[in-house]
Design an enzyme around this catalytic site. Structure first.
Site: not given
Ligand code: ARG
Length: 466
Positions: A283, A290, A277, A156
Site C-alpha cells: 500500500k 485524505e 499500511s 457525473h
C-alpha cells in the site's frame, strides 16, 4: 490568587468554576497583541493627560519586560488569573507597583479582548495570504508543465469531453483566486479598531481613539461602542473564508485520491507525500489529501459553532463570546498547515499523461465534436445529436469507438459524413477547437496563464499593504 475584580466578593471562586471560566490555556497565544495594545493605550492615556508621562513610561517599560519574559519562557500563566489580559496586568503591577493599576483606566477587558483578536487575525491573514499564493503558484506551475497533457473531462464522474490537465488545474487556480479575494475582504473587516468602547458605552475620560488606531495601524475605528465589543463578524467572515477554501482543497483532494488509485492511475504521489499500511506491504496511501478532506469537516464545524454561539446573544458582551477563540485558532492552524503541505504535495506529484491519453482515446469523449461537425455541415444541432447518439449505440454494439467506424458505416446514419470526419474527431482537434474564451484550447489556455500571472501580481500588491 487574589482577583483583580475581587472587591465586591466575600468568597473565593470555586476551583471548578475557575477552571471552567478560564481562557488562559488558549488566549495566551495573543500575548504579543495584548502587550502591543496596552502599550498603545498607555501612550494615548499620557498624550491625553489622563496619566502622567513618567507613569506611562513605567508601564511601557514593564510591559516590554513582560514581553521579553514570555518569549524567554520566564512567565507562568495562572488559571486563577482567568485570561491573558489579567495575567499580564497582574504581573505588571507586581513589577512596577500600584501605578500598573492605572493601565486599565478608560478600558475594559471587553474592548481589550476585541482589540487583541482583531490584531491577531490581521497578523495571521498576512501569513495565510502568503501561503495561499504559494499554493496558487504551485497550481499554476503544474498547469504550465502540462500544457499539452490531455485527460478526460468529467460530468457525473462519467467521461464527457477531452480537456488538458492544465485546464483542469487552472480551474483550481481561479477558485483559489476567489479565496484570496475573500481573504482580502476579511482583512478589511478586521481592520477596525475597537478600543475605547470600554465595557460597552464608551468612557468619561478624554481619550483619543484615532491616535490608538494610528499607532496600531488600523484603517478605521468602530463608530459605535456597543457594536465594537459585540461584533464577531470578522471572525465569522474568516471562518467562512476558511470553510470555502477548505471545501475547494477537499474537492481537489477527492480528485487526487481517485486519480492515484490503480483504477485511474492518472497521477502518482511522491513517496515523501504518501504513507504505508501497517499490514499490507504493497500500500501507498494518499493520506495528505485524505486528511485535508477530513479536516474540512472540522473547519466547517467551527463556522457552524460560532454562528450558533452568536445567534441568540443580546448586546453587548456576554461570556459566550469567549467561545470565539478556540475554533478560530484551530482554523488558523488547520488552514496554514493544509495550504503548505498541499503546495509541496502538488510540486512533487507525477502526472501520467500517457495513461490519460490512452483512456480518452478509447472512449466516446469526442461525440460532441462529431455532432458539431454535422452542425457545421448544416444539420440542426438536435438532429446531429440524434445521429451521433445512434452512431455511439452502433459502435458499442460493434465493440468499437467512433474513430474506428468506416465512412460507409457512418453514412448509414447521415450522408453528411465525409473523409474529413476523422480529423475533426481526433483528440487533438477536440481540444484545439474548443477555442471559446475560457475554453480548453491551447491558445485560450495561454491567455489564461497570462491572466493568472496578472492576478498574482495584484495579490502581491495587496499583501504588501497588510
Ligand atoms: N476572556 C474573555 C474573553 O475571551 C475576555 C473578556 C472578559 N470580559 C468579561 N467581562 N468577563 O472573552
Amino acid at each position: 490568587m487574589a482577583k483583580l475584580w475581587g472587591g465586591r466578593f466575600t468568597k473565593n471562586t470555586d476551583v471548578v468554576v475557575e477552571e471552567f471560566t478560564s481562557s488562559i490555556a488558549f488566549d495566551q497565544r495573543m500575548y504579543r497583541e495584548d502587550i502591543a495594545g496596552s502599550i498603545a493605550h498607555a501612550t494615548m492615556l499620557a498624550k491625553c493627560g489622563i496619566i502622567a508621562d513618567n507613569e506611562a513610561q513605567a508601564i511601557i517599560t514593564g510591559l516590554q519586560k513582560i514581553l521579553a519574559d514570555i518569549e524567554a519562557g520566564n512567565f507562568t500563566f495562572e488559571v486563577s488569573l482567568e485570561d491573558i489580559h489579567m495575567n499580564i496586568e497582574k504581573r505588571l503591577t507586581e513589577q512596577i507597583g500600584p501605578v500598573g493599576g492605572k493601565l486599565h483606566t478608560a478600558r475594559s477587558r471587553n474592548d481589550q479582548v476585541a482589540l487583541d483578536t482583531h490584531l491577531y487575525i490581521k497578523r495571521e491573514i498576512k501569513d495565510i495570504a502568503g501561503r495561499l499564493m504559494a499554493l496558487q503558484q504551485a497550481v499554476l506551475e503544474l498547469a504550465e508543465q502540462n500544457r499539452t497533457t490531455i485527460m478526460p473531462g468529467y460530468t457525473h464522474l462519467q467521461r464527457a469531453q477531452p480537456i488538458t490537465f492544465a485546464h483542469h488545474m487552472m480551474a483550481y487556480f481561479y477558485m483559489l483566486s476567489r479565496d484570496f479575494r475573500r481573504l482580502d475582504g476579511v482583512w478589511q473587516g478586521a481592520d477596525i479598531m475597537p478600543l475605547g468602547a470600554a465595557a460597552l458605552a464608551g468612557t468619561t475620560f478624554p481619550i483619543d481613539r484615532q491616535f490608538v488606531a494610528q499607532q496600531l495601524n488600523f484603517g478605521r475605528v468602530y463608530e459605535n461602542s456597543i457594536d465594537a465589543v459585540s461584533d464577531r463578524d470578522y471572525i465569522l467572515e474568516f471562518l467562512s473564508f476558511a470553510s470555502i477554501l477548505m471545501m475547494h482543497l477537499s474537492r481537489l483532494s477527492e480528485e487526487i485520491i481517485l486519480w492515484s488509485s490503480t483504477e485511474f492511475n492518472f497521477v502518482e504521489l511522491d513517496d515523501a507525500h504518501s504513507t504505508g499500511s501497517s499490514i499490507m506491504p504493497q500500500k501507498k496511501n494518499p493520506d495528505v489529501a485524505e486528511l485535508v478532506r477530513g479536516k474540512t469537516g472540522r473547519v466547517i464545524g467551527h463556522l457552524m459553532a460560532m454562528l450558533t454561539v452568536a445567534k441568540g446573544l443580546p448586546l453587548a458582551y456576554n461570556k459566550d463570546l469567549q467561545e470565539d477563540k478556540e475554533g478560530l485558532f484551530d482554523t488558523i492552524d488547520t488552514v496554514k498547515f493544509s495550504l503548505t503541505v498541499y503546495a509541496s504535495m502538488l510540486k512533487s506529484m507525477k502526472v501520467n499523461g500517457q495513461r490519460m491519453l490512452e483512456v480518452v482515446s478509447n472512449d466516446f469523449s469526442n461525440a460532441t465534436d462529431m455532432a458539431d461537425y454535422l452542425v457545421k455541415k448544416g444539420l440542426p444541432f438536435r438532429q446531429a445529436h440524434e445521429v451521433v447518439g445512434k452512431s455511439v449505440r452502433y459502435s458499442i454494439d460493434q465493440d468499437k469507438v467512433l474513430a474506428e467506424l468506416t465512412l460507409a458505416e457512418l453514412q448509414q446514419f447521415s450522408p453528411l459524413f465525409a473523409a474529413d470526419i476523422l480529423e475533426a474527431i481526433s483528440i487533438d482537434s477536440c481540444v484545439k477547437n474548443r477555442n471559446s474564451y475560457g475554453g480548453t484550447s491551447y491558445s485560450a489556455q495561454e491567455q489564461s496563464f497570462v491572466t493568472a500571472r496578472a492576478i498574482l501580481a495584484q495579490q502581491s500588491e495587496k499583501i504588501i499593504k497588510y
